[in-house]
Design an enzyme around this catalytic site. Structure first.
Site, PDB file in Angstrom:
ATOM      1  N   ALA A 142       0.814  -1.214   0.241  1.00 28.46           N
ATOM      2  CA  ALA A 142      -0.061  -0.103  -0.131  1.00 28.46           C
ATOM      3  C   ALA A 142       0.670   1.204  -0.137  1.00 28.46           C
ATOM      4  O   ALA A 142       1.748   1.314   0.820  1.00 28.46           O
ATOM      5  CB  ALA A 142      -0.682  -0.038   1.346  1.00 28.46           C
ATOM      6  N   THR A 144       1.050   4.876   0.586  1.00 29.34           N
ATOM      7  CA  THR A 144       0.305   6.048   1.390  1.00 29.34           C
ATOM      8  C   THR A 144       0.513   7.299   0.714  1.00 29.34           C
ATOM      9  O   THR A 144       1.582   8.096   1.249  1.00 29.34           O
ATOM     10  CB  THR A 144       0.574   6.054   2.907  1.00 29.34           C
ATOM     11  OG1 THR A 144       2.012   6.354   2.887  1.00 29.34           O
ATOM     12  CG2 THR A 144       0.149   4.931   3.682  1.00 29.34           C
ATOM     13  N   VAL A 172       4.088  -1.434   3.555  1.00 31.26           N
ATOM     14  CA  VAL A 172       3.345  -0.206   3.389  1.00 31.26           C
ATOM     15  C   VAL A 172       4.576   0.888   3.094  1.00 31.26           C
ATOM     16  O   VAL A 172       5.657   0.662   3.661  1.00 31.26           O
ATOM     17  CB  VAL A 172       2.619   0.288   4.784  1.00 31.26           C
ATOM     18  CG1 VAL A 172       2.138   1.768   4.327  1.00 31.26           C
ATOM     19  CG2 VAL A 172       1.537  -0.528   4.980  1.00 31.26           C
ATOM     20  N   LYS A 173       4.174   1.694   2.211  1.00 29.62           N
ATOM     21  CA  LYS A 173       5.182   2.755   1.615  1.00 29.62           C
ATOM     22  C   LYS A 173       4.834   4.109   1.992  1.00 29.62           C
ATOM     23  O   LYS A 173       3.522   4.506   2.114  1.00 29.62           O
ATOM     24  CB  LYS A 173       5.429   2.556   0.308  1.00 29.62           C
ATOM     25  CG  LYS A 173       6.310   3.890  -0.211  1.00 29.62           C
ATOM     26  CD  LYS A 173       6.822   4.083  -1.615  1.00 29.62           C
ATOM     27  CE  LYS A 173       5.901   4.581  -2.428  1.00 29.62           C
ATOM     28  NZ  LYS A 173       6.253   4.790  -3.925  1.00 29.62           N
ATOM     29  N   THR A 174       5.724   4.753   2.815  1.00 29.66           N
ATOM     30  CA  THR A 174       5.350   6.084   3.216  1.00 29.66           C
ATOM     31  C   THR A 174       6.628   7.296   3.145  1.00 29.66           C
ATOM     32  O   THR A 174       7.274   6.750   2.526  1.00 29.66           O
ATOM     33  CB  THR A 174       4.495   6.023   4.659  1.00 29.66           C
ATOM     34  OG1 THR A 174       3.946   7.268   5.026  1.00 29.66           O
ATOM     35  CG2 THR A 174       5.586   5.911   5.734  1.00 29.66           C
TER      36      THR A 174
END
Ligand code: R5P
Length: 273
Positions: A142, A144, A172-174
């Site tokens: 996902a 972000t 998750v990538k942020t």
């Protein structure tokens, strides 16, 4: 995790270290021919074997990457908006799970826009994709994504990452931020960071090192690698921080030395032999 899911996931995040260097070249899906990614084949070619995995759309994969490559593919499957369109957050799933399987994707990537006009739609996209991925043993990354009006702080990014994990994302990538440790601690799956806009090389290496110190599992980096004047030197320096835990000073020296060698070879082609 079943065997297929575990096997694919281990191609993205190295099981021995829990780390990864993912090369992002998916920018064209909403930005068009971004600077130094105008010809994706040329940009990707020297970097392909140096990346642990490659994040891109099916169009660039099919047109610009050899099918004989062994680099695992993180297939971006969300899109439908553009930088000049109504709203960047208005995304849908643009690639079917069957196509992802045909393309031998090791992971599926999709953006969520928490706090945006189309938040509900993008979170529904993520849930649907996780359901499909679970059926066939394909993990989901996902992304972000942050809307223009959203602050990139630990509170907001922590919210977006946690929601992504709760909906079933496997990674998750942020973005890195102040108090990033809180973002990582509040997210029960690995968190990796985007590089963001091009920085001076030393700053980008510092960002990488800070993110790892604060608990990130690695990078999904694009512009800070291929917009560098020396992308091969830059990806090697990033790799050395992620996989060999070298300091920022050492990594920057590595970058400078590799860049010098390249420029010496350009000036004196006979030095190659
Ligand atoms: C942005 O939506 C794209 O998904 C990129 O893959 C991501 O931002 C990472 O690239 P960069 O390091 O250039 O920010």
């Amino acid at each position: 995790m079943d065997w297929g899911m575990k096997n694919r996931f281990s191609r993205i995040i190295k099981p021995d270290s829990g780390r990864c260097v993912m090369l992002a070249v998916d920018h064209g899906y909403f930005l068009g021919p971004t600077e130094r990614l105008e010809n994706p084949r040329e940009t990707i070619r020297p970097l392909l074997n140096l990346a642990d995995s490659l994040m891109l759309t099916r169009g660039v994969l099919r047109s610009s990457v050899s099918a004989e490559s062994n680099t695992p593919i993180v297939l971006r499957v969300s899109g439908g908006s553009s930088i000049v369109g109504e709203d960047l957050s208005k995304e849908t799933i643009i690639t079917s799970i069957e196509e992802a399987i045909r393309l031998n994707a090791s992971c599926l990537a999709l953006s969520i826009f928490v706090g945006s006009k189309y938040e509900y739609q993008t979170l529904k996209n993520l849930s649907k994709l996780v359901n499909e991925g679970e059926k066939y043993g394909i993990p989901v990354l996902a992304v972000t994504a942050v809307g223009k009006e959203m602050a990139r702080d630990a509170r907001y990014l922590g919210l977006a990452c946690r929601i992504a994990a709760e909906l079933g994302a496997h990674v998750v990538k942020t973005y890195h931020c102040l108090d990033f440790r809180k973002v990582v601690d509040g997210c029960p799956v690995p968190v990796i960071i985007a590089g963001g806009k091009k920085l001076a090389e030393r700053e980008a290496l510092q960002l990488t090192s800070d993110a790892l110190r604060d608990g990130a599992s690695g990078v999904d980096m694009g512009r800070n690698i291929w917009q560098s004047d020396n992308p091969v030197a830059m990806i090697n320096a990033v790799r050395a921080i992620v996989h060999e835990n070298i300091t920022v000073n050492q990594a920057y020296d590595l970058y400078l030395n590799m860049s010098k060698m390249k420029s010496a070879m350009r000036k004196s082609p006979s030095a190659r032999t």
